[in-house]
Design a protein around this motif. Structure first.
Motif, PDB file in Angstrom:
ATOM      1  N   UNK A 162     -10.118   3.857  -5.174  1.00  0.00           N
ATOM      2  CA  UNK A 162     -10.564   2.778  -5.012  1.00  0.00           C
ATOM      3  C   UNK A 162     -11.074   2.647  -3.228  1.00  0.00           C
ATOM      4  N   UNK A 163     -10.419   3.193  -2.983  1.00  0.00           N
ATOM      5  CA  UNK A 163     -11.624   3.210  -1.254  1.00  0.00           C
ATOM      6  C   UNK A 163     -12.578   3.914  -1.096  1.00  0.00           C
ATOM      7  N   UNK A 164     -12.511   4.925  -1.935  1.00  0.00           N
ATOM      8  CA  UNK A 164     -14.490   5.126  -2.091  1.00  0.00           C
ATOM      9  C   UNK A 164     -15.295   4.076  -2.376  1.00  0.00           C
ATOM     10  N   UNK A 184      -3.186   2.710  -5.441  1.00  0.00           N
ATOM     11  CA  UNK A 184      -4.225   3.121  -4.162  1.00  0.00           C
ATOM     12  C   UNK A 184      -4.415   3.965  -4.331  1.00  0.00           C
ATOM     13  N   UNK A 185      -5.668   4.527  -4.994  1.00  0.00           N
ATOM     14  CA  UNK A 185      -6.303   5.418  -5.050  1.00  0.00           C
ATOM     15  C   UNK A 185      -7.291   6.078  -4.030  1.00  0.00           C
ATOM     16  N   UNK A 186      -8.363   7.671  -3.795  1.00  0.00           N
ATOM     17  CA  UNK A 186      -9.390   7.920  -3.002  1.00  0.00           C
ATOM     18  C   UNK A 186     -10.114   7.058  -3.848  1.00  0.00           C
ATOM     19  N   UNK A 220     -15.374   0.931  -1.844  1.00  0.00           N
ATOM     20  CA  UNK A 220     -15.201  -0.486  -1.529  1.00  0.00           C
ATOM     21  C   UNK A 220     -15.730   0.153  -0.666  1.00  0.00           C
ATOM     22  N   UNK A 239       0.389   3.946  -2.852  1.00  0.00           N
ATOM     23  CA  UNK A 239      -0.249   5.239  -2.476  1.00  0.00           C
ATOM     24  C   UNK A 239       0.828   6.244  -2.537  1.00  0.00           C
ATOM     25  N   UNK A 240       2.333   5.894  -3.130  1.00  0.00           N
ATOM     26  CA  UNK A 240       3.466   7.162  -3.784  1.00  0.00           C
ATOM     27  C   UNK A 240       3.535   7.210  -5.209  1.00  0.00           C
ATOM     28  N   UNK A 277       0.307   6.886  -6.735  1.00  0.00           N
ATOM     29  CA  UNK A 277      -1.146   7.905  -6.827  1.00  0.00           C
ATOM     30  C   UNK A 277      -0.403   9.126  -6.808  1.00  0.00           C
ATOM     31  N   UNK A 278       0.350   9.127  -5.994  1.00  0.00           N
ATOM     32  CA  UNK A 278       0.847  10.603  -5.575  1.00  0.00           C
ATOM     33  C   UNK A 278       2.054  10.947  -6.976  1.00  0.00           C
ATOM     34  N   UNK A 281       0.714  -1.162   0.007  1.00  0.00           N
ATOM     35  CA  UNK A 281      -0.019  -0.206  -0.322  1.00  0.00           C
ATOM     36  C   UNK A 281       0.684   1.590  -0.121  1.00  0.00           C
TER      37      UNK A 281
END
Lengths: 407, 407
Positions: A398-400, A394-396, A402, A317-318, A320-321, A313
């Motif tokens: 994905x979290x949104x 892994x982005x916002x 799921x 996430x890195x 994604x940024x 993760x």
């Protein structure tokens, strides 16, 4: 969240049609009412022959869905007349009653396909399901839907598209691929899934057809070779669902028996195109990330390193940024349980060497991660085994998608 | 993102002070200039004895930071006079030069602590670092900082707090714990980390002190027993950093040698309090999640199942969304590589049985996940081994903090 990432194209493979490209196949996709939304939810693929050889590969998850248990049993005969697939419910962790539902579905398809010319048995019908785990399927919608799907069967490209659409869950678009070999035979297929362990509603399913004439044994060998290099190398979030299934059906309608090498090559290309489409449509994706490991002590170590990095993760996430934080890659390599000598480790991102034989090389600020494609090359320096794993960030989004806030 | 989650309290353990609670210890935390922000970044903990027994446990990551390689070497003597810790840089994947930096730091501390009364050697000084992987430390700031930190040493609670603060990276607050045993001895400590594989800038570090009189062998046994049940059971995102270190220093200043059982019990309580504080301060946390596995075939299987569920992004995002999606838990159990018989599997969330012996039980809508505490109980029904893993959910805050958008 609404940005579309285009899949990486595979040379020689078209994505405009799928399972009905090879001769001898009909398909359909209809709305049976399993989904409250009224969207397509039931697909049928029928092999009209003259041959019905088949092969399948299934999830390694020990909690296997009822349709997986059923289809594995059916495939021991290496022969399939039809595949019925539903979205809107995975029929996994549903106990003995869930298995009875799958059996009843196969029986119903066999009955619907039986005519004066042919007698079809349930043992010739594979079943695939995808959707929420732990809930029974609405059989009062599904069983009548089988009759509707049978009536709608056709060999048109539209029917292939309907089938590819009817298996979608959180997928934003249908995924099809086809390739024709100059030798006079072709391969086509569809896949669904918004991840390897398909996020939100679980499951990666794929049905691939061919009109080549090949035995069940040859198909099995070819399918295992092709999936090992394609579907098995896709890893969005480390998971292996309860329902993952890839089925390969051969009609023999071309009358041609290609060499096994030729067939594996074309089958791999079609599978790879489907994998690229799955990668580009996975939940919340903004980056298509290929992780290539070379110099590993074994194939197993190469895959282990690639998967650990793909599932990490902090790496995801890195990315994604758009941050080329290669230290996180080094950390993931070190915790992968593979044989690694830190003083031999090299890491390159988008062609910029960042760590060379254990010593920092170029500054990470020189890496350009602004585009959607990221290539991470990891040199282990400890052997000659290699593997590439296909993953995403892994982005916002994905979290949104799921966290059920969106549903 | 700014919501604060309160850690779960451990009975008998106070969190108002740390390493200077036991007699015989001094500490300090100063700003050496490693961090551009001017925040505290260098901590020193000194054991004034009369005894200097010690033990340590270190990351299992094969890419070990230079300070880990150094401190492991030092700890073979099971004796520590001091620990120097810096934030602002992990000194990992920095090659031979990074190791020389660590060595120079230990030499500098030894020199600063050497006086007419005592000769201190570098081999008595452990080094811990935390921060970005792959960058050299600014030694021109760090080395003079050692003198400042030495001058600031004191046995006051404020000094303990400064030390606990100087090791923070993305931590939002310092984490200390202490417990006094009626037998006349005490244990105190601090920890830092915003996750097991501490997100963003890597590393979980902890220093624990005691004034009990115990041999290095006894301390080693106690530390391994305590960490196995506490730090080793914390799993926020599956990672094991390049720098993870827990050090235990005993001064013997109480003159009391407790029974090993008593000491392990108190040490475990203090460690557990630190773990609860790490859990509650991990990046983006909104839920404190305890996963208890019972009925596993082995301890290894119990931990494997707990960790796979704890690391599963679909389980974690569902919890963020307060969605008791137990099907995702079943999927994760099935892919854990542990021995699992799906027909014996049971899953309970916050006391509501959802799956019982492989068959769906109560409806998931009856589970209340509105609060910050989530207890997932997984019954394997295949043995008598158990383990609890402490984790968190996966939120937008986690993605935000780790995607570099926030930095």
């Amino acid at each position: 969240m609404t940005t579309t990432v285009e899949p990486i194209a595979v040379p020689g493979v078209s994505t405009d049609s799928g399972v009905t490209t090879p001769a001898g196949f009909r398909a359909s996709g209809i709305a049976s009412g399993i989904k409250d939304s009224g969207a397509l939810d039931l697909a049928l693929v029928v092999n009209d022959g003259p041959k019905q050889d088949a092969a399948g590969v299934f999830t390694r998850n020990l909690v296997k869905a009822a349709p997986v248990l059923w289809s594995q049993q059916v495939l021991t005969e290496r022969r399939l007349r039809a595949v019925v697939l539903n979205s809107g419910g995975a029929n996994a962790a549903t106990g003995p009653e869930g298995f009875q539902d799958t059996h009843a579905t196969a029986e119903k398809v066999a009955e619907a396909l039986t005519s004066d010319e042919q007698e079809v048995g349930a043992i010739e019908v594979a079943v695939c399901s995808t959707g929420l785990i732990g809930e029974r399927l609405p059989m009062d919608a599904l069983l009548p839907g089988v009759d509707t799907a049978t009536s709608a069967l056709s060999s048109s490209p539209e029917s292939a598209l309907h089938a590819a659409t009817a298996v979608m869950t959180t997928d934003s678009r249908p995924k099809q691929a086809n390739a024709s070999h100059p030798g006079g035979w072709s391969v086509g297929g569809f896949a669904k899934g918004a991840g390897m362990l398909a996020p939100n509603l679980a499951t990666m399913l794929s049905v691939i057809t061919t009109d080549a004439a090949l035995s069940g044994e040859a198909l099995d060998t070819a399918l295992r070779a092709a999936t090992k290099a394609t579907f098995d190398r896709l890893d969005v979030d480390g998971g292996t669902s309860t329902n993952d299934t890839v089925l390969l059906l051969a009609s023999g309608a071309s009358g041609v028996t290609p060499s096994l090498d030729d067939f594996i090559s074309t089958l791999t290309d079609v599978s790879m195109s489907l994998v690229r489409q799955l990668q580009a449509d996975s939940e919340g994706v903004t980056k298509l990330v290929d992780i290539t490991v070379t110099g590993a002590a074994s194939d197993g170590d190469a895959v282990r390193i690639g998967r650990t990095v793909a599932e990490d993760n902090l790496v995801k996430t890195a990315l994604f940024g758009s941050d080329p934080n290669w230290g996180r890659v080094a950390m993931a390599v070190g915790r992968s349980d593979a044989r690694v000598d830190p003083s031999m480790l090299s890491i390159t991102i988008n062609d910029v060497p960042l760590l060379a034989d254990g010593v920092p090389a170029q500054d990470r600020s020189t890496v350009d991660l602004s585009g959607p494609h990221v290539e991470i090359a990891i040199g282990v320096g400890d052997g000659d085994h290699a593997a590439t794993i296909y993953t995403t960030d892994l982005s916002h989004g994905y979290v949104e998608e799921n966290s059920a806030y969106s549903s």
